[in-house]
Motif scaffolding. Structure first.
Motif, PDB file in Angstrom:
ATOM      1  N   ILE A 117     -78.197 -24.195 -66.184  1.00 37.14           N
ATOM      2  CA  ILE A 117     -77.671 -23.362 -67.276  1.00 37.14           C
ATOM      3  C   ILE A 117     -76.613 -22.457 -66.649  1.00 37.14           C
ATOM      4  CG2 ILE A 117     -78.254 -21.552 -68.940  1.00 37.14           C
ATOM      5  CD1 ILE A 117     -81.161 -22.755 -68.851  1.00 37.14           C
TER       6      ILE A 117
ATOM      7  N   LEU B 134     -80.563 -31.623 -75.644  1.00 40.78           N
ATOM      8  CA  LEU B 134     -80.762 -30.211 -75.279  1.00 40.78           C
ATOM      9  C   LEU B 134     -80.123 -29.869 -73.940  1.00 40.78           C
ATOM     10  CD1 LEU B 134     -84.425 -29.844 -76.532  1.00 40.78           C
ATOM     11  CD2 LEU B 134     -82.409 -28.804 -77.545  1.00 40.78           C
ATOM     12  N   ASP B 135     -79.984 -30.858 -73.048  1.00 40.42           N
ATOM     13  CA  ASP B 135     -79.329 -30.587 -71.762  1.00 40.42           C
ATOM     14  C   ASP B 135     -77.866 -30.201 -71.964  1.00 40.42           C
ATOM     15  OD1 ASP B 135     -81.454 -30.966 -70.002  1.00 40.42           O
ATOM     16  OD2 ASP B 135     -81.257 -33.149 -70.130  1.00 40.42           O
TER      17      ASP B 135
ATOM     18  N   LYS C 251     -77.806 -26.547 -74.125  1.00 39.85           N
ATOM     19  CA  LYS C 251     -78.115 -25.315 -73.373  1.00 39.85           C
ATOM     20  C   LYS C 251     -76.946 -24.858 -72.483  1.00 39.85           C
ATOM     21  CE  LYS C 251     -80.328 -27.484 -69.351  1.00 39.85           C
ATOM     22  NZ  LYS C 251     -81.588 -27.800 -68.687  1.00 39.85           N
ATOM     23  N   THR C 252     -75.977 -25.791 -72.224  1.00 43.70           N
ATOM     24  CA  THR C 252     -74.870 -25.414 -71.333  1.00 43.70           C
ATOM     25  C   THR C 252     -73.598 -25.009 -72.079  1.00 43.70           C
ATOM     26  OG1 THR C 252     -74.114 -27.689 -71.192  1.00 43.70           O
ATOM     27  CG2 THR C 252     -75.664 -26.981 -69.512  1.00 43.70           C
TER      28      THR C 252
ATOM     29  N   PRO D 192     -76.224 -19.898 -76.935  1.00 46.08           N
ATOM     30  CA  PRO D 192     -77.591 -20.434 -77.014  1.00 46.08           C
ATOM     31  C   PRO D 192     -78.663 -19.339 -77.034  1.00 46.08           C
ATOM     32  CG  PRO D 192     -76.294 -21.758 -75.508  1.00 46.08           C
ATOM     33  CD  PRO D 192     -75.424 -20.604 -75.908  1.00 46.08           C
ATOM     34  N   GLU D 193     -78.442 -18.277 -76.253  1.00 43.10           N
ATOM     35  CA  GLU D 193     -79.426 -17.171 -76.216  1.00 43.10           C
ATOM     36  C   GLU D 193     -79.530 -16.498 -77.582  1.00 43.10           C
ATOM     37  OE1 GLU D 193     -78.398 -18.231 -72.206  1.00 43.10           O
ATOM     38  OE2 GLU D 193     -77.073 -17.674 -73.866  1.00 43.10           O
TER      39      GLU D 193
ATOM     40  N   VAL E 108     -81.477 -18.656 -80.092  1.00 44.19           N
ATOM     41  CA  VAL E 108     -82.930 -18.568 -79.858  1.00 44.19           C
ATOM     42  C   VAL E 108     -83.467 -17.236 -80.396  1.00 44.19           C
ATOM     43  CG1 VAL E 108     -84.681 -18.368 -78.051  1.00 44.19           C
ATOM     44  CG2 VAL E 108     -82.947 -20.157 -77.908  1.00 44.19           C
TER      45      VAL E 108
ATOM     46  N   LEU F 241     -84.789 -25.298 -78.396  1.00 43.30           N
ATOM     47  CA  LEU F 241     -83.906 -24.756 -77.356  1.00 43.30           C
ATOM     48  C   LEU F 241     -84.625 -23.689 -76.530  1.00 43.30           C
ATOM     49  CD1 LEU F 241     -81.011 -25.004 -76.313  1.00 43.30           C
ATOM     50  CD2 LEU F 241     -80.299 -23.324 -78.014  1.00 43.30           C
ATOM     51  N   LYS F 242     -85.530 -23.000 -77.184  1.00 44.25           N
ATOM     52  CA  LYS F 242     -86.282 -21.913 -76.530  1.00 44.25           C
ATOM     53  C   LYS F 242     -86.994 -22.430 -75.275  1.00 44.25           C
ATOM     54  CE  LYS F 242     -89.275 -18.121 -77.967  1.00 44.25           C
ATOM     55  NZ  LYS F 242     -90.078 -17.604 -79.086  1.00 44.25           N
TER      56      LYS F 242
ATOM     57  N   GLU G 138     -86.102 -24.863 -73.401  1.00 38.48           N
ATOM     58  CA  GLU G 138     -85.154 -25.231 -72.341  1.00 38.48           C
ATOM     59  C   GLU G 138     -84.603 -24.010 -71.606  1.00 38.48           C
ATOM     60  OE1 GLU G 138     -84.146 -28.396 -71.351  1.00 38.48           O
ATOM     61  OE2 GLU G 138     -85.736 -29.135 -72.655  1.00 38.48           O
ATOM     62  N   LEU G 139     -84.473 -22.902 -72.321  1.00 44.55           N
ATOM     63  CA  LEU G 139     -83.886 -21.696 -71.710  1.00 44.55           C
ATOM     64  C   LEU G 139     -84.963 -20.851 -71.037  1.00 44.55           C
ATOM     65  CD1 LEU G 139     -81.431 -20.604 -74.569  1.00 44.55           C
ATOM     66  CD2 LEU G 139     -80.869 -21.857 -72.504  1.00 44.55           C
TER      67      LEU G 139
END
Length: 943
Positions: free
Chosen positions: A604, A894-895, A898-899, A923-924, A927, A938-939, A941-942
């Motif tokens: 990330i 999701l990979d 998240k980026t 992304p933050e 979430v 997504l939550k 993944e982060l």
């Protein structure tokens, strides 16, 4: 079952890049084959196991039948044991025909046609009344009851509201022994030479009998005979005319409107098919749309004169017949061909566009004589229309189509069916209204419809309804809740088409079959992925073996058995890295295992980019299911457009935003979906779209030809001193045209030996020894290598070789950067995996010079890519954004999500329940807002 029977055993597989591998695949289990893109997964699953299954099936036919079917080549494998019948569910198998829809592929529409043919009620399109049909006995009963003691005429209608003089008809009626007819409401005796006004609409009925209705039995016999005769002549319809009141009443054996007398044929399933002449709309022939000439395309600039090319199909003035006719029209209507088009009189414009056939005289003042001229002109619009509809030349049809728009049919309003078919209803809905519903809506309708049916209807329909409900449930199970049955199959993504076929297969309830699927999770949101895995487990549980070629983490973890192929791709792959349960795979020291157990991951970014502060705004998009959507796209960032399948992502970006940008920068002709306005176009200077359409699928297409590299290499070879002395042009170095290629094998390098009812055998061409070119061409060398040697090079080898030729090096470097250094320049496109083809296309677009203000649109670029391939791809895309370009990605992975720097999340559901922007931000922030399905996944993944 003995142990050996519990496996499919493949021995010595050498197809494409497979390195003589042996593998045992457990039967009746869910088996995932994974590994890097291009490592040999599809070569094992499709080109070895499926190809052998197909070949064995065809070999069960007689030699006589096989010679018509064509034979399948035996895959390069020593032996395959334990093979069941094989069904492959690939991504590229849906029909591109405009007549194919979701309803026809799933066969649900066929059941609906049967349901409407057997259990619907017909209504009159004139009065809206329920249609009635009677037997002869019922008609007799009704006449005896309703016309008791009245004098009536029994009539047989033969002409209804049609023009003509009908002299032959009257003669024919007289020959059959009838004396009177009723013409336009008046009863007349038939006389010799009788006829009516041919330019007016007429109603004509034969007077079959005149009688007073009473209950005498003799009369009954006379009445019943008259009814049969009238039915015969009136095509199953009779009319009763009351003498006193002069009112008429219709009776029919077919369905008939009691007031107006119009009748429908008794319904058959074909009456509801838009692919059958009995059911299709006569105007659009069941397509729902028509091609209509757009006058703005024919006359794009009305300030130009005809001589300057105001009529786009004709161009500027030429010495031909059409311009001579245009001069005659100008002479008659007193204008010149050099006048601006907007000054030409309206009558003349009508003749130019729609044609005329007339004569006129012109007096010559100087000679004192009158000259006759004849205009015989078809008209530009009429000519375009007839060229498009009747011409057999494809290129001419394409030319005419450029001046046309595709518009909904005015007669059926896009429903594709004829008027009569649309007036058969069940629970106040016709078949077209049901086909327009989402699958989820349709399932609800079918759950309640049985309560609304009559007893007889229910008896007839219950079995059909049961079948439809089962099939709808399978579509719901694979996450296709948002599709409607009338959705054209050519608008489906690869993943959607594959899941439709999967639902159809589950519906067929076969047992003991080997199913092979190619990445069914493509285009599927994480939320629906669970449903898909459940469907595959269900397929396994009823007694089938399921092999899935897949990269999805969840799918691998849920499998019974995993086969990991590697270690790398292309010639560096083709070996079994590890195989066993998912738990066993996790403990291995392989690239796939490292990503699954967290040793490696796609990082990330520490900071999200701020962008350049400029914004591209799209306001008021309402195409398909979009609910007046407005979005602000911050530029110089990487943007992810997310949301569940069918939420409206493709409509917003591919169908609305991209056509607007393409039309603005490159004069693209595709019409965007409806929107109000767009702002901020001045901040970008070009758009590049990388979609999912496949690259050339012929053996003559290869990475060098697709990316345009080969043209540059051929030009380079033609500039070699030896080539210039011999006068060789770039075409000399092409294996597709005569001149430089080997003529024995026509540049293919192989010759086909036909073996009648055995598979064709491919042998190396004995003239060129597989080198595709003739001796003279191969004598021209660059740095000691011939054109054939160049095509045999891998991208890794070609990069340093062409380092000093920027045009070629830039394209090669981009292909290497997307992780395809191992493929050869001349590798046939048909042997590329899905992920490889996707990245070749990516490299082609990415090698175009970026301007620092370029807007890239990528539609699911991770299709067919392994975790490691995604990491490499993201490095390439990040470089583009770091230069100031904007990259917009439609994605579920999701990979990738998240980026990215900024997310536009659309939802909340698919179909009619979607089409809204739920949340925007990094992304933050997505979430934190936690209002969508994407945020929930997504939550995790982060972390």
């Amino acid at each position: 079952m003995s142990k050996s029977e519990g496996y499919i055993e493949v021995l010595g597989a050498r197809v494409h890049n497979l390195k003589n591998i042996d593998v045992k695949i457990p039967r009746d289990q869910l088996v995932v084959i994974t590994g890097l893109s291009g490592s040999g997964k599809s070569s094992l699953a499709f080109d070895t196991i499926y190809a052998e299954g197909q070949r064995r099936y065809i070999e069960t036919f007689s030699a006589y039948a096989r010679q018509f079917l064509g034979n399948l080549e035996r895959p390069d494998v020593d032996k395959i044991e334990g093979l069941s019948p094989v069904i492959a569910i690939e991504q590229k198998t849906t029909s591109r025909s405009p007549r194919s829809t979701v309803g026809t592929i799933t066969e649900i529409y066929d059941f609906l046609r049967l349901l409407f043919a057997r259990a619907s009620d017909a209504y009159s399109y004139n009065t809206g009344e329920k249609m009635v049909s009677y037997t002869d006995e019922q008609i007799q009963e009704l006449i005896l009851n309703d016309f008791k003691d009245k004098k009536v005429n029994i009539l047989a209608p033969v002409v209804r509201s049609r023009k003509g003089h009908y002299r032959e008809l009257f003669e024919q009626i007289a020959k059959q022994g009838f004396l009177k007819v009723r013409v336009d409401g008046e009863i007349l005796d038939i006389v010799k030479g009788m006829k009516v006004d041919r330019y007016k609409n007429h109603d004509i009925e034969i007077v079959i009998d005149r009688l007073k209705i009473s209950e005498e039995t003799i009369l009954n016999k006379r009445l019943s005979e008259s009814i049969v005769t009238a039915m015969y002549h009136g095509d199953d319809i009779i009319m009763l005319l009351d003498h006193e009141t002069n009112t008429t009443r219709y009776f029919s054996r077919s369905l008939m409107c009691p007031t107006s007398g119009i009748s429908y044929p008794n319904p058959e399933p074909n009456n509801f098919s838009f692919n059958s002449p009995k059911g299709m709309c006569p105007k659009c022939k069941g397509l729902g749309t028509l091609h209509e000439v757009n006058l703005d395309k024919v006359i794009p600039n009305r300030k130009l004169s005809i001589n300057q090319g105001a009529l786009a199909p004709q161009g500027e003035k030429k010495q031909n017949w059409i311009f001579k006719q245009l001069e005659l029209i100008a002479q008659k209507y007193n204008f010149k061909l050099s006048d601006p088009f907007h000054k030409i009189p309206k009558e003349a414009v009508d003749v130019i566009l729609f044609g005329a056939n007339e004569k006129f005289d012109v007096e010559s003042k100087t000679l004192g004589i009158t000259r006759n001229y004849k205009i015989d002109f078809e008209g530009i619009v009429t000519f375009l229309q007839s060229t498009f509809e009747a011409n057999e030349s494809r290129s001419l049809k394409r030319w005419a189509k450029d001046f046309m728009d595709n518009i909904p049919c005015s007669e059926c309003n896009g429903t594709r069916l004829r008027r009569e078919s649309l007036n058969f209803k069940i629970n106040n809905k016709n078949i077209s209204e049901l086909a327009k519903m989402d699958v989820i809506e349709l399932a609800k309708w079918f759950n309640t419809v049985e309560k609304r049916l009559g007893e007889t209807q229910l008896k007839i329909a219950s079995e059909i309804i049961k079948e439809v409900k089962t099939r709808l449930q399978f579509l719901l199970d694979v996450g296709l809740t948002y599709l409607a049955l009338d959705r054209s199959s050519k608008t489906l993504s690869g993943g959607e088409a594959q899941r439709i076929r999967l639902a159809t297969q589950i519906g067929s309830q076969l047992v003991g079959v080997l199913y092979i699927l190619d990445e069914p999770s493509i285009g599927l949101h994480q939320r629906d992925n669970e449903k898909l895995i459940h469907s595959l487990i269900q397929l396994r549980d009823i007694g089938n073996s399921v092999i899935v070629v897949e990269h999805d983490k969840e799918m691998i973890q849920q499998a019974d058995y995993v086969i990991d192929i590697g270690p790398a791709a292309g010639k560096h792959g083709g070996e079994i890295e590890s195989q066993g349960t998912p738990e066993f795979i996790l403990q291995q020291n392989t690239l796939t295992a490292d990503y699954l157990n967290g040793k490696k991951e796609i990082a990330i970014p520490k900071n999200r980019r701020k962008g350049n502060g400029k914004i591209l705004s799209l306001i008021g998009a309402t195409g398909n299911n979009l609910k007046n959507v407005s979005i602000d796209i911050p530029l110089a960032k990487m943007i992810g457009v997310t949301g569940v399948s069918g939420s409206g992502k493709s409509t917003l970006i591919n169908e609305t935003l991209y056509p607007i940008l393409n039309a603005h920068f490159f004069n693209g002709v595709k019409k965007p979906m409806p929107y109000k306005k767009i702002k901020g176009l001045e901040h970008i200077d070009k758009v590049i779209d990388i979609n999912q359409s496949p690259i050339g699928r012929t053996p003559r297409s290869n990475p060098a030809t697709y990316t345009g590299l080969f043209s540059e290499i051929r030009s380079l070879f033609s500039k070699m001193p030896e080539a210039m002395i011999r006068g060789y042009k770039p075409g000399r170095f092409s294996f597709n045209v005569t001149g430089g290629r080997c003529e024995t094998c026509k540049g293919g390098g192989l010759r086909v030996i036909e073996m009648n009812f055995l598979p064709d055998v491919y042998v190396e061409c004995e003239t060129c020894l597989g080198k595709r070119f003739n001796r003279e061409t191969l004598e021209i060398k660059y740095k000691g290598k011939s054109i054939y040697d160049i095509l045999e090079m891998t991208i890794e080898e070609a990069c340093p070789f062409f380092e000093h030729i920027p045009k070629i090096y830039r394209k090669l470097k981009t292909i290497e950067d997307v992780g395809l250094g191992y493929i050869t320049l001349g590798q046939q496109s048909t042997t590329l995996s899905g992920g490889e083809a996707q990245r070749i296309k990516l490299a082609t677009e990415l090698s175009k010079r970026d301007t620092g203000n370029t807007f890239y649109i990528l539609d699911e670029p991770t299709t067919g890519l392994h975790f490691e391939d995604i990491r490499v791809l993201m490095l390439v895309l990040n470089k583009l954004v770091d230069k100031g370009n904007t990259v917009l990605i439609i994605e579920h992975n999701l990979d990738v999500i998240k980026t990215v720097d900024y997310i536009i999340d659309i939802g909340p559901e698919g179909g009619k329940k979607g089409g809204k922007v739920l949340s925007i931000g990094s992304p933050e922030e997505i979430v934190k807002q936690n209002i969508s399905h994407t945020a929930h996944f997504l939550k995790k993944e982060l972390h």
